[in-house]
Design a protein around this motif. Structure first.
Motif, PDB file in Angstrom:
ATOM      1  N   TYR A  12      -8.876  -4.714  -7.351  1.00 32.82           N
ATOM      2  CA  TYR A  12      -7.857  -5.696  -6.970  1.00 32.82           C
ATOM      3  C   TYR A  12      -8.302  -6.408  -5.707  1.00 32.82           C
ATOM      4  O   TYR A  12      -8.730  -5.765  -4.739  1.00 32.82           O
ATOM      5  CB  TYR A  12      -6.526  -5.014  -6.655  1.00 32.82           C
TER       6      TYR A  12
ATOM      7  N   ILE B 289      -8.631  -0.261  -5.143  1.00 36.78           N
ATOM      8  CA  ILE B 289      -8.049  -1.142  -4.126  1.00 36.78           C
ATOM      9  C   ILE B 289      -9.013  -1.455  -2.990  1.00 36.78           C
ATOM     10  O   ILE B 289      -8.723  -2.325  -2.166  1.00 36.78           O
ATOM     11  CB  ILE B 289      -6.748  -0.532  -3.537  1.00 36.78           C
ATOM     12  N   HIS B 290     -10.142  -0.742  -2.915  1.00 31.60           N
ATOM     13  CA  HIS B 290     -11.052  -0.947  -1.777  1.00 31.60           C
ATOM     14  C   HIS B 290     -12.500  -0.893  -2.278  1.00 31.60           C
ATOM     15  O   HIS B 290     -12.815  -0.083  -3.158  1.00 31.60           O
ATOM     16  CB  HIS B 290     -10.808   0.143  -0.725  1.00 31.60           C
TER      17      HIS B 290
ATOM     18  N   GLU C 204       3.603  -0.266 -16.603  1.00 29.33           N
ATOM     19  CA  GLU C 204       4.125   0.330 -15.364  1.00 29.33           C
ATOM     20  C   GLU C 204       5.642   0.434 -15.342  1.00 29.33           C
ATOM     21  O   GLU C 204       6.228   0.605 -14.278  1.00 29.33           O
ATOM     22  CB  GLU C 204       3.607  -0.462 -14.155  1.00 29.33           C
TER      23      GLU C 204
ATOM     24  N   ARG D 227      -4.037 -11.571 -11.924  1.00 27.01           N
ATOM     25  CA  ARG D 227      -2.690 -11.000 -12.084  1.00 27.01           C
ATOM     26  C   ARG D 227      -1.666 -11.947 -11.463  1.00 27.01           C
ATOM     27  O   ARG D 227      -1.741 -12.262 -10.274  1.00 27.01           O
ATOM     28  CB  ARG D 227      -2.590  -9.617 -11.437  1.00 27.01           C
TER      29      ARG D 227
ATOM     30  N   THR E 128       0.411   2.948 -11.967  1.00 26.92           N
ATOM     31  CA  THR E 128       0.974   4.285 -11.732  1.00 26.92           C
ATOM     32  C   THR E 128       1.945   4.319 -10.555  1.00 26.92           C
ATOM     33  O   THR E 128       2.834   5.170 -10.516  1.00 26.92           O
ATOM     34  CB  THR E 128      -0.160   5.311 -11.541  1.00 26.92           C
ATOM     35  N   ASN E 129       1.784   3.373  -9.603  1.00 20.45           N
ATOM     36  CA  ASN E 129       2.739   3.350  -8.480  1.00 20.45           C
ATOM     37  C   ASN E 129       4.119   2.904  -8.954  1.00 20.45           C
ATOM     38  O   ASN E 129       5.138   3.538  -8.647  1.00 20.45           O
ATOM     39  CB  ASN E 129       2.241   2.411  -7.379  1.00 20.45           C
ATOM     40  N   ASP E 130       4.161   1.815  -9.708  1.00 17.84           N
ATOM     41  CA  ASP E 130       5.462   1.346 -10.202  1.00 17.84           C
ATOM     42  C   ASP E 130       6.076   2.325 -11.184  1.00 17.84           C
ATOM     43  O   ASP E 130       7.295   2.529 -11.192  1.00 17.84           O
ATOM     44  CB  ASP E 130       5.311  -0.044 -10.851  1.00 17.84           C
TER      45      ASP E 130
ATOM     46  N   ARG F 148     -11.619 -14.107   2.921  1.00 24.34           N
ATOM     47  CA  ARG F 148     -12.756 -13.240   3.253  1.00 24.34           C
ATOM     48  C   ARG F 148     -13.024 -12.222   2.135  1.00 24.34           C
ATOM     49  O   ARG F 148     -14.164 -12.007   1.731  1.00 24.34           O
ATOM     50  CB  ARG F 148     -12.462 -12.510   4.580  1.00 24.34           C
TER      51      ARG F 148
HETATM   52  C1  LIG Z   1      -6.180  -1.214   1.605  1.00 23.83           C
HETATM   53  C2  LIG Z   1      -6.612  -2.421   2.421  1.00 23.83           C
HETATM   54  C3  LIG Z   1      -5.388  -3.048   3.074  1.00 23.83           C
HETATM   55  C4  LIG Z   1      -7.583  -1.975   3.520  1.00 23.83           C
HETATM   56  O1  LIG Z   1      -8.044  -3.154   4.135  1.00 23.83           O
HETATM   57  P1  LIG Z   1      -8.940  -3.144   5.441  1.00 23.83           P
HETATM   58  O2  LIG Z   1      -8.263  -2.342   6.521  1.00 23.83           O
HETATM   59  O3  LIG Z   1      -9.330  -4.554   5.755  1.00 23.83           O
HETATM   60  O4  LIG Z   1     -10.205  -2.317   4.992  1.00 23.83           O
HETATM   61  P2  LIG Z   1     -11.607  -2.287   5.637  1.00 23.83           P
HETATM   62  O5  LIG Z   1     -11.566  -2.706   7.049  1.00 23.83           O
HETATM   63  O6  LIG Z   1     -12.152  -0.946   5.337  1.00 23.83           O
HETATM   64  O7  LIG Z   1     -12.411  -3.363   4.801  1.00 23.83           O
HETATM   65  C5  LIG Z   1     -13.812  -3.407   4.851  1.00 23.83           C
HETATM   66  C6  LIG Z   1     -14.291  -4.686   4.270  1.00 23.83           C
HETATM   67  O8  LIG Z   1     -13.946  -4.756   2.880  1.00 23.83           O
HETATM   68  C7  LIG Z   1     -13.124  -5.892   2.629  1.00 23.83           C
HETATM   69  N1  LIG Z   1     -12.105  -5.507   1.653  1.00 23.83           N
HETATM   70  C8  LIG Z   1     -11.145  -4.600   1.809  1.00 23.83           C
HETATM   71  N2  LIG Z   1     -10.424  -4.480   0.693  1.00 23.83           N
HETATM   72  C9  LIG Z   1     -10.971  -5.353  -0.175  1.00 23.83           C
HETATM   73  C10 LIG Z   1     -10.669  -5.687  -1.515  1.00 23.83           C
HETATM   74  N3  LIG Z   1      -9.636  -5.096  -2.157  1.00 23.83           N
HETATM   75  N4  LIG Z   1     -11.444  -6.582  -2.109  1.00 23.83           N
HETATM   76  C11 LIG Z   1     -12.468  -7.190  -1.463  1.00 23.83           C
HETATM   77  N5  LIG Z   1     -12.811  -6.912  -0.190  1.00 23.83           N
HETATM   78  C12 LIG Z   1     -12.051  -6.016   0.430  1.00 23.83           C
HETATM   79  C13 LIG Z   1     -12.524  -6.266   3.969  1.00 23.83           C
HETATM   80  O9  LIG Z   1     -12.204  -7.630   3.963  1.00 23.83           O
HETATM   81  C14 LIG Z   1     -13.664  -5.916   4.881  1.00 23.83           C
HETATM   82  O10 LIG Z   1     -14.632  -6.942   4.780  1.00 23.83           O
HETATM   83  P3  LIG Z   1     -15.469  -7.410   6.047  1.00 23.83           P
HETATM   84  O11 LIG Z   1     -14.448  -7.936   7.014  1.00 23.83           O
HETATM   85  O12 LIG Z   1     -16.386  -8.460   5.538  1.00 23.83           O
HETATM   86  O13 LIG Z   1     -16.164  -6.192   6.563  1.00 23.83           O
HETATM   87  C15 LIG Z   1      -7.360  -3.442   1.535  1.00 23.83           C
HETATM   88  O14 LIG Z   1      -8.448  -2.762   0.983  1.00 23.83           O
HETATM   89  C16 LIG Z   1      -6.535  -4.123   0.508  1.00 23.83           C
HETATM   90  O15 LIG Z   1      -5.785  -5.033   0.802  1.00 23.83           O
HETATM   91  N6  LIG Z   1      -6.720  -3.710  -0.731  1.00 23.83           N
HETATM   92  C17 LIG Z   1      -6.084  -4.326  -1.859  1.00 23.83           C
HETATM   93  C18 LIG Z   1      -4.659  -3.832  -1.983  1.00 23.83           C
HETATM   94  C19 LIG Z   1      -4.122  -4.356  -3.239  1.00 23.83           C
HETATM   95  O16 LIG Z   1      -4.737  -5.137  -3.903  1.00 23.83           O
HETATM   96  N7  LIG Z   1      -2.927  -3.904  -3.617  1.00 23.83           N
HETATM   97  C20 LIG Z   1      -2.294  -4.322  -4.836  1.00 23.83           C
HETATM   98  C21 LIG Z   1      -2.976  -3.752  -6.016  1.00 23.83           C
HETATM   99  S1  LIG Z   1      -2.609  -2.080  -6.319  1.00 23.83           S
HETATM  100  C22 LIG Z   1      -1.251  -2.195  -7.376  1.00 23.83           C
HETATM  101  O17 LIG Z   1      -0.537  -3.145  -7.303  1.00 23.83           O
HETATM  102  C23 LIG Z   1      -1.090  -1.117  -8.356  1.00 23.83           C
HETATM  103  C24 LIG Z   1      -0.114  -1.257  -9.525  1.00 23.83           C
HETATM  104  O18 LIG Z   1       0.562  -2.453  -9.673  1.00 23.83           O
HETATM  105  C25 LIG Z   1       0.819  -0.092  -9.512  1.00 23.83           C
HETATM  106  O19 LIG Z   1       2.022  -0.271  -9.699  1.00 23.83           O
HETATM  107  O20 LIG Z   1       0.290   1.020  -9.355  1.00 23.83           O
END
Ligand SMILES: CC(C)(COP(=O)(O)OP(=O)(O)OC[C@H]1O[C@@H](n2cnc3c(N)ncnc32)[C@H](O)[C@@H]1OP(=O)(O)O)[C@@H](O)C(=O)NCCC(=O)NCCSC(=O)C[C@H](O)C(=O)O
Ligand SMILES: [Mg+2]
Length: 280
Positions: free
Chosen positions: A11, A209-210, A120, A68, A144-146, A18
């Protein structure tokens, strides 16, 4: 069998330039560009334009690009669907699907793209077979969260029946099934265990997510060198048995029949598809 690898599906918030740029260089099989839960309400409208520009800019290579949207019952959903119909992507992912009627509603707005469903809600699980059989349906993503929220449940064992009902429906319809996210994104051992469990259940990959989670999912859902070597030995042994008029071979003390050869060939095809993706 699905030919495109789906071991890892990350995701990426559609609002974050960025992260959208960083994804161009990540070794992930599927990108789930998110306009829903990863985007704050006051950023949702701008995120459509940000995402449109990122996709138009290209650079995502052969990875599957799936967007999405917000639910069609939200203030953003219908405009999201219209915007995604014009984006350079491979599929659209609808959250909180309850029934095939929800898929019909999206299909009418987006005539061309394959549709994926977030599974979900309790209703989605009970209707899984009908949702999977929809002619536009290409894949399930477990939310799985929802699901845990709606069930009032705690822990993965409580979701096992729902996971398996959705898996059965996906397999029966021949569509992709991706496991839910592992929230503790710094817990590698926990992720590794949950990936192994999802793989053994039959999921085609894990949603993430990461970026730090990608390598673990790719390793868990891709064939190992041992898997590939065994597939070759099974195919060779079965061919030799057939040449002698036998329908069964024995490899490593276990019988090998035609059905095992189907699996062995699928393993080799998956390994080839992964190699092609990684060398592209
Ligand atoms: C979880 C996070 C908020 C953490 O973010 P952050 O603190 O910025 O992490 P880092 O500092 O470790 O990041 C290192 C570098 O990696 C990039 N990064 C981080 N996450 C992503 C990503 N998902 N995609 C691409 N790149 C990413 C950062 O920008 C950093 O880059 P750089 O600055 O160049 O070093 C964050 O990871 C995050 O927002 N994750 C996504 C969360 C998300 O998408 N949530 C919704 C989906 S999950 C869901 O909805 C499940 C489902 O619907 C359910 O019901 O279960
Ligand atoms: Mg969700």
């Amino acid at each position: 069998m699905h030919t495109r690898p789906t071991r890892s599906a990350l995701y990426i918030p559609g609002s974050k330039d960025r992260a959208l740029d960083k994804a161009r260089g990540l070794p992930v099989d599927v990108i789930l560009f998110d306009l829903e839960d990863a985007v704050a309400p006051d950023a949702k409208i701008a995120a459509r334009d940000t995402l449109f520009a990122a996709l138009a800019g290209g650079g995502y290579g052969p990875r599957q690009r799936i967007v999405r949207i917000n639910g069609l019952d939200t203030q953003w959903g219908r405009a999201d669907a219209a915007a995604v119909a014009a984006m350079d992507c491979d599929a659209i992912l609808l959250p909180k699907v309850n029934s095939p009627d929800d898929v019909d509603a999206l299909a009418a707005l987006v005539p061309d793209l394959p549709i994926w469903a977030m599974m979900e809600t309790p209703q989605s699980v009970l209707n899984a077979a009908h949702i999977a059989a929809h002619p536009r349906m290409a894949g399930f993503v477990m939310g799985t969260n929802d699901l845990a929220k709606d069930m009032g449940s705690r822990g993965r064992p409580a979701l096992m029946m729902a996971l398996q009902m959705c898996l059965l429906a996906a397999k029966a319809a021949g569509i992709v099934a991706l496991d839910g996210v592992y929230n503790a994104f710094q817990d590698d051992d926990g992720l590794r265990a949950e990936c192994a469990e999802g793989r053994d259940l039959g999921f085609d990959g894990k949603t993430l997510i990461h970026p730090a989670q990608i390598a673990i999912a790719n390793a868990a859902f891709g064939p190992t060198m041992d898997d590939i070597a065994l597939a070759h030995r099974q195919i060779a042994a079965f061919a030799a048995a057939e040449a002698q008029g036998q329908g069964v071979a024995v490899v490593d003390g276990k019988i090998v029949e035609n059905l095992h050869i189907v699996t062995a060939k699928a393993t080799l095809a998956k390994a080839e598809a992964i190699a092609a993706l990684e060398s592209a």
